[in-house]
Design an enzyme around this catalytic site. Structure first.
Site: not given
Length: 184
Positions: A152-155
């Site tokens: 889950v690419p919250c970056h």
């Protein structure tokens, strides 16, 4: 296998089965990575510098679960995660188990998964995409609750002025991930 933590009592034949999470810790270009898996899929990807701190974080995030160290089960997941960190264009093709979030968090995480590699979005734009034009703080809180880094690419979420802030695993790691993705 090493039993790290059991917070709930054993079940009887009339009780539901305990939730069991297998985990293992590996190395990557941005530090140690802990991958954890349920029967459904990857339940957590945590990033840090200290294995003990990662194990503690896993236990704190998922109290009430049985957490077992199992390097054999997680070997392929750890390899896929490390490969993704080095070469983001390959994608991260592992099944995910997103059940541990609230309905709103799950919606945020699903939208985050649609953000292409090498692209960023602001907290405000993400809130608008979710139909919550004033929900940037709620989106930031959902990002902070994400236990599946990279999957889950919250970056990929940045401030309105495009500066980096608020990455659970450190702004330096966020910058390194985004820099790597920008070379695609």
């Amino acid at each position: 296998m090493n039993l790290m933590q059991t917070k709930r009592p054993a079940t009887t034949s009339n009780d539901a089965a305990l939730d069991t999470i297998a985990y293992a810790i590996g190395e990557s270009a941005i530090g140690k990575i802990l991958a954890a898996r349920s029967d459904i899929g990857v339940y957590a990807i945590l990033i840090g510098s200290d294995a003990d701190a990662l194990e503690q974080d896993l236990g704190d995030r998922f109290p009430g679960n049985v957490v077992l160290e199992d390097e054999t089960t997680l070997r392929d997941d750890l390899a896929a995660i490390a490969r993704f960190i080095e070469t983001p264009a390959v994608g991260l093709d592992v099944p995910l188990d997103l059940r541990h979030g609230t309905p709103f968090q799950q919606r945020v995480w699903e939208v985050l998964r649609t953000i292409p590699c090498g692209t960023t979005i602001t907290y405000t734009a993400l809130a608008r995409r979710l139909g919550q034009p004033n929900g940037a703080r709620a989106v930031a809180t959902a990002c902070a609750a994400n236990a599946i880094a990279l999957g889950v690419p919250c970056h990929r979420v940045v401030r309105t002025d495009r500066t980096l802030a608020g990455y659970r695993w450190g702004v330096e790691r966020k910058r390194a991930l985004l820099d790597k993705e920008a070379t695609i």
